[in-house]
Enzyme design. Structure first.
Site, PDB file in Angstrom:
ATOM      1  N   ARG A 110     -12.134  -3.323   8.216  1.00  0.00           N
ATOM      2  CA  ARG A 110     -12.510  -2.090   7.528  1.00  0.00           C
ATOM      3  C   ARG A 110     -13.714  -2.315   6.615  1.00  0.00           C
ATOM      4  NH1 ARG A 110      -7.773  -0.286   5.093  1.00  0.00           N
ATOM      5  NH2 ARG A 110      -7.500   1.185   6.799  1.00  0.00           N
ATOM      6  N   TYR A 111     -13.615  -3.329   5.765  1.00  0.00           N
ATOM      7  CA  TYR A 111     -14.705  -3.627   4.839  1.00  0.00           C
ATOM      8  C   TYR A 111     -15.758  -4.482   5.548  1.00  0.00           C
ATOM      9  CZ  TYR A 111     -11.405  -2.016   1.295  1.00  0.00           C
ATOM     10  OH  TYR A 111     -10.525  -1.272   0.547  1.00  0.00           O
ATOM     11  N   ARG A 114     -15.126  -8.641   5.380  1.00  0.00           N
ATOM     12  CA  ARG A 114     -13.808  -9.264   5.400  1.00  0.00           C
ATOM     13  C   ARG A 114     -12.869  -8.561   6.385  1.00  0.00           C
ATOM     14  NH1 ARG A 114     -15.275  -6.609   1.028  1.00  0.00           N
ATOM     15  NH2 ARG A 114     -13.910  -5.237  -0.156  1.00  0.00           N
ATOM     16  N   CYS A 123       9.266 -11.140   7.999  1.00  0.00           N
ATOM     17  CA  CYS A 123       9.299 -11.465   6.570  1.00  0.00           C
ATOM     18  C   CYS A 123      10.670 -12.059   6.248  1.00  0.00           C
ATOM     19  CB  CYS A 123       9.099 -10.224   5.709  1.00  0.00           C
ATOM     20  SG  CYS A 123       7.463  -9.499   5.784  1.00  0.00           S
ATOM     21  N   CYS A 127      10.875  -5.264   1.986  1.00  0.00           N
ATOM     22  CA  CYS A 127      10.788  -4.325   0.866  1.00  0.00           C
ATOM     23  C   CYS A 127      10.860  -2.901   1.411  1.00  0.00           C
ATOM     24  CB  CYS A 127       9.476  -4.520   0.108  1.00  0.00           C
ATOM     25  SG  CYS A 127       9.225  -6.201  -0.501  1.00  0.00           S
ATOM     26  N   CYS A 130       7.549  -0.906   1.995  1.00  0.00           N
ATOM     27  CA  CYS A 130       6.538  -1.684   2.716  1.00  0.00           C
ATOM     28  C   CYS A 130       5.518  -0.795   3.416  1.00  0.00           C
ATOM     29  CB  CYS A 130       7.220  -2.578   3.748  1.00  0.00           C
ATOM     30  SG  CYS A 130       6.059  -3.567   4.723  1.00  0.00           S
ATOM     31  N   ARG A 132       3.659  -1.610   5.782  1.00  0.00           N
ATOM     32  CA  ARG A 132       3.650  -1.873   7.225  1.00  0.00           C
ATOM     33  C   ARG A 132       5.057  -1.859   7.814  1.00  0.00           C
ATOM     34  NH1 ARG A 132      -0.125  -5.791   5.122  1.00  0.00           N
ATOM     35  NH2 ARG A 132      -2.117  -4.685   5.081  1.00  0.00           N
ATOM     36  N   ASP A 293       1.802   3.081  -1.822  1.00  0.00           N
ATOM     37  CA  ASP A 293       1.197   3.775  -0.689  1.00  0.00           C
ATOM     38  C   ASP A 293       2.130   4.868  -0.158  1.00  0.00           C
ATOM     39  OD1 ASP A 293      -1.080   2.150  -0.738  1.00  0.00           O
ATOM     40  OD2 ASP A 293      -0.134   0.637   0.540  1.00  0.00           O
ATOM     41  N   ASP A 330      -5.067   2.595  -2.836  1.00  0.00           N
ATOM     42  CA  ASP A 330      -5.615   2.382  -1.505  1.00  0.00           C
ATOM     43  C   ASP A 330      -5.581   3.738  -0.811  1.00  0.00           C
ATOM     44  OD1 ASP A 330      -6.753   0.833   0.466  1.00  0.00           O
ATOM     45  OD2 ASP A 330      -5.242  -0.739   0.309  1.00  0.00           O
ATOM     46  N   LYS A 337     -10.016   0.922  -1.270  1.00  0.00           N
ATOM     47  CA  LYS A 337      -9.443   0.920  -2.621  1.00  0.00           C
ATOM     48  C   LYS A 337     -10.359   1.648  -3.605  1.00  0.00           C
ATOM     49  CE  LYS A 337      -7.185  -3.536  -1.880  1.00  0.00           C
ATOM     50  NZ  LYS A 337      -7.754  -3.731  -0.522  1.00  0.00           N
TER      51      LYS A 337
END
Length: 371
Positions: A110-111, A114, A123, A127, A130, A132, A293, A330, A337
């Site tokens: 995206r950026y 990076r 994981c 969480c 999450c 994702r 998010d 975000d 961001k």
């Protein structure tokens, strides 16, 4: 004895301290079912029902991390709530618009300089908020073996010389074996234009015994490597986690924490201050405080932005600057961001700016207008 040690004695009396402190044992014995979790934490009828529903985001928590949940707001972050079924306006399964920016399997560009490398979907603990949750803990999509997916990502990075920074995330890459993780780091470090590697992980928090001397010795060979950690609440700052962070710091691996602001968990200034102070004591730099998010079914976790700004103002000026994270959103859909902050420049008086300090007082700063 530590809190987790007392928990082991009570609920896992046949498990030796050696096994308990073995990260592989912790992963093998994650608590994932109603019976397993109900044995150590009281579950409501609603929680039991939600945990057994087909297609629901899975529940998983390491025995170590379960030892912290009983009397802590962290419990809300690990166990399901009926509120997850309520999808509010603007909430989507892919709130950050990562899928359209996926240039190779698991690789998000995206950026400009990076990439985000989603290396796996596993994981050690899941969480509930999450970002994702559409990916992690789910059956692998696309049918490609992990190594083949990785090679396609490596090929893309190699062919794009503008990529100087790779964030290795997932899932959680620190749940890999030392050997597999080293293969990944070595391949990235061999790409000449990759200047820095970041590892995004919650493992030092939920599985601190994974941070072994052998692991950090291996990772430091590929410096500069940075750790982007995910701390949520001061209850996570245990002797075990402190020791894990000290090992990382002593290996010369810088650490920053990206905390998510969560309603009923850490949305008060005292809790945030205790967390940030504790992080600094173990050489973890408070980096971001993220607005939660808008993942589908997350409204019960989200704090109004005005409250987030108020919390930052309650920190700034009242504690060390190092202890004040950057409050950020975000942007949904892939906008990147955006830093959130109160307007501190409130006007001008001739050649002076009028600035508001942390106490709400207005001060003058010389800033002559160019003639």
């Amino acid at each position: 004895m530590t809190k987790s040690g007392l928990f082991r004695k009570k609920y896992f009396p046949d498990v030796s301290a050696t096994d308990w402190n073995d990260w592989r044992w912790q992963l093998k014995n994650r608590l994932t079912t109603v019976d397993q979790i109900g044995r150590v934490l009281p579950l409501s009828g609603e929680e039991k029902k939600l945990m057994t529903e087909k297609g629901a985001f899975p529940v998983a928590v390491t025995p170590y991390y379960a030892s912290l949940l009983a009397d802590s707001p962290l419990r809300k972050t690990m166990l399901p709530s009926a509120a997850e079924k309520l999808v509010s306006v603007g909430e989507t399964p892919d709130p950050l618009g990562e899928e359209p920016c996926m240039v190779a399997p698991g690789l998000v560009h995206r950026y400009p300089d990076r990439v985000l490398f989603l290396t796996m979907q596993y994981c050690s603990a899941y969480c509930r908020y999450c970002t994702r949750s559409r990916l992690v803990g789910r059956p692998s999509r696309g049918g490609l073996p992990m190594r083949e997916r990785w090679e396609r990502a490596f090929a893309y990075i190699e062919s794009h010389s503008e990529v100087r920074d790779v964030l290795v995330s997932g899932g959680d890459p620190l749940t890999m074996s030392d050997e597999v993780l080293e293969y990944l780091l070595a391949r990235l470090r061999a790409i000449k234009h990759v200047e820095m590697i970041r590892i995004g992980s919650k493992v030092p928090v939920v599985l601190p015994m994974r941070i072994t001397p052998k692991l950090v010795k291996m990772i430091r060979k590929y410096n500069p490597v940075y750790f982007s950690l995910h701390f949520t609440h001061p209850d996570e700052l245990t002797p075990e986690t402190d020791r894990a962070c000290e090992r990382v710091a002593d290996a010369g691996l810088p650490m920053g924490s990206q905390t998510v602001l969560l309603k009923g968990v850490n949305d008060d200034a005292d809790t945030l201050k205790r967390l940030m102070h504790g992080l600094l004591k173990v050489r973890v730099r408070p980096y971001y405080l993220f607005q939660c998010d808008p993942i589908a079914g997350s409204m019960h976790f989200r704090v109004p932005v005005a409250k987030g700004l108020e919390l930052i103002n309650d920190l700034r000026g009242y504690t060390s600057g190092y202890a004040v994270p950057t409050y950020a959103i975000d942007i949904p859909g892939g906008g990147g961001k955006i830093i959130m902050q109160d307007q501190r420049c409130v006007g001008r008086d001739g050649d002076f700016l009028l600035l508001k300090n942390f106490q709400g007082e207005i001060w003058r700063y010389p800033d002559p207008v160019e003639k």
